[in-house]
Design an enzyme around this catalytic site. Structure first.
Site, mmCIF file in Angstrom:
data_model
loop_
_atom_site.group_PDB
_atom_site.id
_atom_site.type_symbol
_atom_site.label_atom_id
_atom_site.label_comp_id
_atom_site.label_asym_id
_atom_site.label_seq_id
_atom_site.Cartn_x
_atom_site.Cartn_y
_atom_site.Cartn_z
ATOM 1 N N CYS A 35 42.404 38.523 44.934
ATOM 2 C CA CYS A 35 41.007 38.893 45.198
ATOM 3 C C CYS A 35 40.532 38.498 46.585
ATOM 4 C CB CYS A 35 40.109 38.230 44.171
ATOM 5 S SG CYS A 35 40.249 36.439 44.273
ATOM 6 N N ASP A 37 39.774 35.463 47.518
ATOM 7 C CA ASP A 37 38.910 34.294 47.488
ATOM 8 C C ASP A 37 39.619 33.088 48.101
ATOM 9 O OD1 ASP A 37 37.056 35.839 46.311
ATOM 10 O OD2 ASP A 37 37.237 34.979 44.307
ATOM 11 N N CYS A 60 34.745 33.669 43.059
ATOM 12 C CA CYS A 60 34.013 34.099 41.868
ATOM 13 C C CYS A 60 33.538 32.890 41.066
ATOM 14 C CB CYS A 60 34.932 34.953 41.011
ATOM 15 S SG CYS A 60 36.246 33.994 40.244
ATOM 16 N N CYS A 104 42.283 33.041 38.655
ATOM 17 C CA CYS A 104 41.319 32.212 39.396
ATOM 18 C C CYS A 104 41.665 30.735 39.265
ATOM 19 C CB CYS A 104 39.902 32.436 38.892
ATOM 20 S SG CYS A 104 39.486 34.167 38.684
HETATM 21 FE FE1 FES Z 1 38.859 35.556 42.975
HETATM 22 FE FE2 FES Z 1 38.351 34.603 40.683
HETATM 23 S S1 FES Z 1 38.139 36.664 41.290
HETATM 24 S S2 FES Z 1 39.260 33.582 42.310
#
Ligand code: FES
Length: 126
Positions: A35, A37, A60, A104
């Site tokens: 994602c 992140d 997220c 995640c």
């Molecule tokens: Fe990226 Fe959860 S969607 S860490």
């Protein structure tokens, strides 16, 4: 709305140990390829024990809850104990994560372990 446990919601709403440690003994940063992140962990180590943990997470809600839980799990543990915390342990402590959010939890322990490795490297330990 995914099915988050109460514990996930609680840590997301009130994350513990958010921030940065300027003179950290170890820093670990990881990005999630799924994602994009990002999560960074900062640790202070005294007498082989993690005496302070802070984190910054751009991610997220589940990632924020994971960071918060990881920071609590690491606090007061020896660096060896901290290295044994797994992503599955974190998800379990949070009362589980929805299947599409399991990735995640991967960030949490990885970033923490990276911070310990950074600490060890700075100490000259392999
Ligand atoms: Fe990226 Fe959860 S969607 S860490």
């Amino acid at each position: 709305m995914p099915f988050y446990s109460e514990k996930v919601m609680e840590h997301f709403a009130n994350p513990r140990n958010v921030g940065e440690i300027k003179d950290a003994d170890g820093v670990g940063e990881v990005g999630n390829p799924v994602c994009g992140d990002m999560m960074t962990f900062y640790i202070k180590v005294k007498n082989n024990i993690v005496s302070d943990v802070k984190f910054k997470t751009f991610g997220c809600g589940a990632a924020i809850a994971v960071s918060s839980m990881v920071s609590e799990m690491a606090m007061g543990k020896t660096v060896e104990e901290v290295m044994k915390i797994t992503n599955a342990d974190v998800a379990k402590e949070l009362g589980g994560l929805p299947p599409n959010k399991m990735h995640c939890s991967n960030l949490g322990a990885d970033a923490l372990h990276k911070a310990v490795k950074d600490y060890r490297q700075k100490q000259g330990v392999k």
